[in-house]
Write an enzyme that holds these catalytic residues in place. Structure first.
Site, PDB file in Angstrom:
ATOM      1  N   ASN A  68      16.438 -46.731  75.374  1.00  0.00           N
ATOM      2  CA  ASN A  68      17.099 -45.584  74.762  1.00  0.00           C
ATOM      3  C   ASN A  68      16.105 -44.593  74.205  1.00  0.00           C
ATOM      4  OD1 ASN A  68      17.335 -45.051  71.622  1.00  0.00           O
ATOM      5  ND2 ASN A  68      17.095 -47.263  71.849  1.00  0.00           N
ATOM      6  N   LEU A  72      17.138 -39.920  67.345  1.00  0.00           N
ATOM      7  CA  LEU A  72      17.592 -39.873  65.947  1.00  0.00           C
ATOM      8  C   LEU A  72      18.623 -38.781  65.675  1.00  0.00           C
ATOM      9  CD1 LEU A  72      14.310 -40.537  63.965  1.00  0.00           C
ATOM     10  CD2 LEU A  72      16.207 -42.102  64.344  1.00  0.00           C
ATOM     11  N   CYS A 129      10.168 -45.443  64.466  1.00  0.00           N
ATOM     12  CA  CYS A 129      10.921 -44.863  65.565  1.00  0.00           C
ATOM     13  C   CYS A 129       9.961 -44.248  66.576  1.00  0.00           C
ATOM     14  CB  CYS A 129      11.911 -43.818  65.076  1.00  0.00           C
ATOM     15  SG  CYS A 129      12.964 -43.315  66.432  1.00  0.00           S
ATOM     16  N   LYS A 163      10.921 -51.241  57.914  1.00  0.00           N
ATOM     17  CA  LYS A 163      11.247 -51.630  59.290  1.00  0.00           C
ATOM     18  C   LYS A 163      10.052 -51.328  60.182  1.00  0.00           C
ATOM     19  CE  LYS A 163      14.604 -51.339  63.005  1.00  0.00           C
ATOM     20  NZ  LYS A 163      15.955 -50.954  63.396  1.00  0.00           N
ATOM     21  N   ILE A 189      12.546 -56.298  64.516  1.00  0.00           N
ATOM     22  CA  ILE A 189      11.662 -55.213  64.862  1.00  0.00           C
ATOM     23  C   ILE A 189      12.457 -54.040  65.433  1.00  0.00           C
ATOM     24  CG2 ILE A 189       9.562 -56.552  65.479  1.00  0.00           C
ATOM     25  CD1 ILE A 189      10.873 -56.426  68.379  1.00  0.00           C
ATOM     26  N   THR A 191      12.442 -51.021  68.559  1.00  0.00           N
ATOM     27  CA  THR A 191      12.362 -51.192  70.015  1.00  0.00           C
ATOM     28  C   THR A 191      10.916 -51.165  70.533  1.00  0.00           C
ATOM     29  OG1 THR A 191      12.686 -48.824  70.213  1.00  0.00           O
ATOM     30  CG2 THR A 191      14.626 -50.203  70.455  1.00  0.00           C
ATOM     31  N   GLY A 241      16.555 -58.169  67.590  1.00  0.00           N
ATOM     32  CA  GLY A 241      15.970 -58.081  68.918  1.00  0.00           C
ATOM     33  C   GLY A 241      16.760 -58.977  69.849  1.00  0.00           C
TER      34      GLY A 241
HETATM   35  C1  LIG Z   1      20.974 -46.872  71.043  1.00  0.00           C
HETATM   36  C2  LIG Z   1      20.070 -47.361  69.957  1.00  0.00           C
HETATM   37  C3  LIG Z   1      19.851 -46.576  68.828  1.00  0.00           C
HETATM   38  C4  LIG Z   1      19.009 -47.010  67.820  1.00  0.00           C
HETATM   39  N1  LIG Z   1      18.828 -46.218  66.725  1.00  0.00           N
HETATM   40  C5  LIG Z   1      18.042 -46.650  65.721  1.00  0.00           C
HETATM   41  C6  LIG Z   1      17.891 -45.881  64.527  1.00  0.00           C
HETATM   42  O1  LIG Z   1      18.485 -44.820  64.364  1.00  0.00           O
HETATM   43  N2  LIG Z   1      17.074 -46.363  63.555  1.00  0.00           N
HETATM   44  C7  LIG Z   1      16.419 -47.561  63.673  1.00  0.00           C
HETATM   45  O2  LIG Z   1      15.719 -47.949  62.759  1.00  0.00           O
HETATM   46  N3  LIG Z   1      16.555 -48.303  64.782  1.00  0.00           N
HETATM   47  C8  LIG Z   1      17.342 -47.883  65.806  1.00  0.00           C
HETATM   48  N4  LIG Z   1      17.495 -48.666  66.922  1.00  0.00           N
HETATM   49  C9  LIG Z   1      16.776 -49.951  67.010  1.00  0.00           C
HETATM   50  C10 LIG Z   1      17.671 -51.107  66.577  1.00  0.00           C
HETATM   51  O3  LIG Z   1      18.080 -50.955  65.233  1.00  0.00           O
HETATM   52  C11 LIG Z   1      16.947 -52.458  66.743  1.00  0.00           C
HETATM   53  O4  LIG Z   1      15.818 -52.475  65.909  1.00  0.00           O
HETATM   54  C12 LIG Z   1      16.484 -52.733  68.163  1.00  0.00           C
HETATM   55  O5  LIG Z   1      17.396 -52.205  69.086  1.00  0.00           O
HETATM   56  C13 LIG Z   1      16.297 -54.224  68.453  1.00  0.00           C
HETATM   57  O6  LIG Z   1      17.489 -54.958  68.307  1.00  0.00           O
HETATM   58  P1  LIG Z   1      18.526 -55.261  69.511  1.00  0.00           P
HETATM   59  O7  LIG Z   1      17.726 -55.767  70.665  1.00  0.00           O
HETATM   60  O8  LIG Z   1      19.481 -56.249  68.970  1.00  0.00           O
HETATM   61  O9  LIG Z   1      19.172 -53.963  69.822  1.00  0.00           O
HETATM   62  C14 LIG Z   1      18.344 -48.253  67.949  1.00  0.00           C
HETATM   63  C15 LIG Z   1      18.556 -49.037  69.075  1.00  0.00           C
HETATM   64  C16 LIG Z   1      19.415 -48.616  70.075  1.00  0.00           C
HETATM   65  C17 LIG Z   1      19.630 -49.493  71.269  1.00  0.00           C
END
Ligand SMILES: Cc1cc2nc3c(=O)[nH]c(=O)nc-3n(C[C@H](O)[C@H](O)[C@H](O)COP(=O)(O)O)c2cc1C
Ligand SMILES: Cc1cc2nc3c(=O)[nH]c(=O)nc-3n(C[C@H](O)[C@H](O)[C@H](O)COP(=O)(O)OP(=O)(O)OC[C@H]3O[C@@H](n4cnc5c(N)ncnc54)[C@H](O)[C@@H]3O)c2cc1C
Ligand code: FES
Lengths: 301, 258
Positions: A68, A72, A129, A163, A189, A191, A241
């Site tokens: 993705n 933000l 980010c 974070k 963590i 991404t 994650g």
């Molecule tokens: C579509 C999308 C939007 C995200 N937006 C944010 C965000 O605004 N702020 C943030 O700290 N992390 C954001 N993340 C990261 C997630 O909070 C998370 O740290 C990361 O996706 C790992 O977890 P997961 O594999 O369960 O998704 C986003 C992830 C995705 C997939």
């Protein structure tokens, strides 16, 4: 059975939360009784000024995951506080507000704004980010991490969670820096940087060219980072994650996480956070675990 | 409260022509709640491959919910293998439906490219009740993309067909059929759904003749619930999500870039 956990002075009824940026659908999907069961809610990162986000396409499917580059997109702190926060508060679940400043000063103003509104359980600092086109993220720079965490910690009336980004040589160094700077907890963590190329057009499939990888594809790497970090820091860790099921979440808890956040899985199975919660309880019952703290970091070697 | 996501049985899954299939799902609660232009978001199987759900317009919503789909990749291949009695995980109905034409308008023209025809059978079911005159301009790539449109006819739609190779109907893109449209803004309203270049040509035509209309858009989707902000497209009013603000948009609000 005791599944309550604490971060700083904030208490949570259970360890299951949702990752920032992945849970904008609570009113559409859940009824109030269901969403009330969550340990906490972490809404999408809020910046000082509104951001319109990146040009489309913003997402791509990858093997067992997704890429993705949302950029933000958010309405900015003032409109978030006015338009979105009241409904979130009404849910009655502890709120962890994720903030990102593009400068130290912006972080300071954001922290002050949320001090003023009250009714929040903690601040999560998005130091990681990868989508704003900067060469180095705060979370890739120990000095900047230390500075930002200390600055917010000094003024925030809420516990402060840092974070972190996995896109570093050694996450433990950054984690320790954040702890020394006063962080009450760590979110591990964000991404992993990644990209997908369409060989027909020879272009990246994302409008922003690069993006962040999430979902089950990153889980073993994230579990490793939580395991390594938990051994070296004393503050609690919120792990995320690729958590799709309770089994996934339990890996993180055993690796040392105090809380777990469901992210990308919300998009595939909107029921996932509640499934994870129920599954953790079932595991504890089956294994006669009285208190979740018995298994946090209790990995056998 | 009805759950927005549930599992339902497949009633039937038939091939309509070389490229298109029609899947019928025993999802009465979805059918009752659905409105034309909305879609359902299907998890084609309980596995990590494919990872995302797949969005499909609601083709019909009577006792059951039906979709019209083209097999293009893994997700739709898996769908094509579904048989009567199989269980399917469906989220929906979701999305903003089509608006009705403004007062005074009697005639609607639906302009579809390929499976872009999918939202229009349901739309014609509703417009028929309201006694609109309906025309369907359908463009397919080849005859393999042309299916039996008896049900559109039953609803009173006049149908004109084109194919890129001329194997059925007029040869050329669907734009060769625009001459069938009465370009009077006081009488005609347009609905369109299909590939972007096609919808861009419809927008150009509508602009030229000052016709109002609606377009149903596509973008890669993850959540389908407005949560991830991943399916945003460019509009005159900034980025909007296809799954929440759309799929149905004001035709003139959209910005198509080549
Ligand atoms: C579509 C999308 C939007 C995200 N937006 C944010 C965000 O605004 N702020 C943030 O700290 N992390 C954001 N993340 C990261 C997630 O909070 C998370 O740290 C990361 O996706 C790992 O977890 P997961 O594999 O369960 O998704 C986003 C992830 C995705 C997939
Ligand atoms: C709101 C909405 C409604 C839709 N309604 C219908 C419908 O009624 N019937 C129908 O058949 N399809 C519909 N689609 C498109 C459908 O969702 C995709 O065809 C499907 O997801 C493809 O999945 P797959 O796994 O088979 O192909 P994939 O493996 O995902 O894709 C195969 C190839 O096709 C390309 N591709 C994928 N999706 C699209 C797309 N949307 N447009 C153009 N190229 C694409 C990919 O880039 C890839 O190269 C709709 C899409 C949206 C957003
Ligand atoms: S698919 Fe997530 S916002 Fe539209």
């Amino acid at each position: 059975m005791n599944i309550t956990v604490k971060i700083g002075n904030a208490g949570f009824q259970n360890p299951v939360t949702v990752a920032s940026g992945t849970f904008g659908h609570s009113e559409k999907y859940y009824n109030l009784q269901e969403v009330k069961k969550l340990g906490a809610i972490i809404p999408k990162t809020v910046t000082l000024k509104a951001q319109e986000g990146n040009p489309p396409p913003r997402i791509a499917e990858t093997p067992s995951g997704m890429l993705n580059a949302i950029g933000l997109e958010n309405p900015g702190a003032d409109r978030f506080i006015e338009d979105k926060l009241p409904a979130l508060k009404k849910i009655g679940v502890p709120l962890v507000i994720s903030i990102l400043g593009h400068t130290d000063e912006e972080f300071r103003i954001l922290a002050e704004k949320f001090n003023a509104v009250g009714g929040i359980s903690a601040l999560e600092l998005n130091l990681s980010c990868p989508n704003l086109g900067k060469k180095v993220l705060v979370a890739q720079d120990p000095e900047a991490t230390c500075r930002v965490v200390r600055l917010v910690k000094d003024i925030s009336k809420y516990p402060v969670i840092a974070k972190l980004s996995p896109n570093v040589t050694d996450i433990v160094t950054i984690a320790k820096t954040a702890e020394e700077a006063g962080a009450d907890a760590l979110s591990l963590i964000n991404t992993f940087s990644g990209m997908v190329i369409d060989i027909k057009t020879r272009k990246s499939v994302l409008g922003n060219v690069t993006g962040g990888l999430s979902g089950p594809a990153i889980r073993p790497m994230a579990v490793y980072m939580v395991y390594k970090t938990a051994k070296e820091v004393k503050i609690p860790i919120i792990a995320m994650g690729g958590i799709m099921t309770a089994e996934d979440a339990l890996q993180y808890i055993i690796a040392g996480a105090t809380m777990v956040a469901v992210g990308t899985a919300n998009f595939i199975n909107p029921q996932a956070p509640l499934d994870v919660l129920n599954g953790i309880k079932a595991y504890m019952k089956k294994n006669k675990i009285e208190d979740i703290k018995e298994i946090i970091g209790n990995i056998l070697t | 409260m009805k759950k927005l996501q549930d599992t339902y049985n497949v009633v039937s899954n038939e091939q309509l022509c070389a490229k298109f299939y029609r899947l019928c799902i025993d999802a009465k609660p979805v059918a009752l709640a659905a409105r034309p232009g909305q879609f359902i978001h299907i998890r084609v199987r309980n596995s990590l491959e494919p990872f995302f759900r797949r969005p499909f317009s609601i083709y019909r919503a009577k006792r059951h919910v039906e979709i019209l789909y083209e097999v293009i990749g893994t997700g739709t291949q898996v769908l094509a293998s579904k048989k009567k009695g199989d269980i399917l995980d469906v989220l929906g109905p979701v999305g903003t439906p089509f608006c009705l034409p403004p007062k005074g308008i009697k005639h609607v023209v639906m302009i579809a490219g390929g499976v872009g025809a999918a939202p229009f059978l349901f739309l014609s079911d509703v417009l028929k009740e309201r006694r609109y005159q309906m025309t369907l301009l359908y463009g397919g790539r080849t005859k393999g993309h042309v299916f039996n449109m008896e049900e559109f006819k039953k609803n009173g739609c006049k149908i004109f067909t084109s194919t890129d190779d001329g194997s059925v109907g007029v040869k050329g893109r669907v734009a060769v059929l625009f001459s069938k449209i009465d370009p009077d803004p006081g009488k005609t309203f347009i609905y369109t759904c299909g590939p972007r270049p096609m919808m861009a040509s419809v927008q150009d035509f509508a602009r030229e003749h000052e016709l109002q209309g609606q377009a149903s858009c596509e973008e890669v989707m993850a959540c389908g619930l407005g949560a991830c902000l991943g399916c945003s497209i460019k509009t005159a009013k900034g980025y909007k999500t296809v799954c929440g603000d759309g799929p149905a948009f004001d035709l003139h609000e959209l910005i198509f870039e080549s």
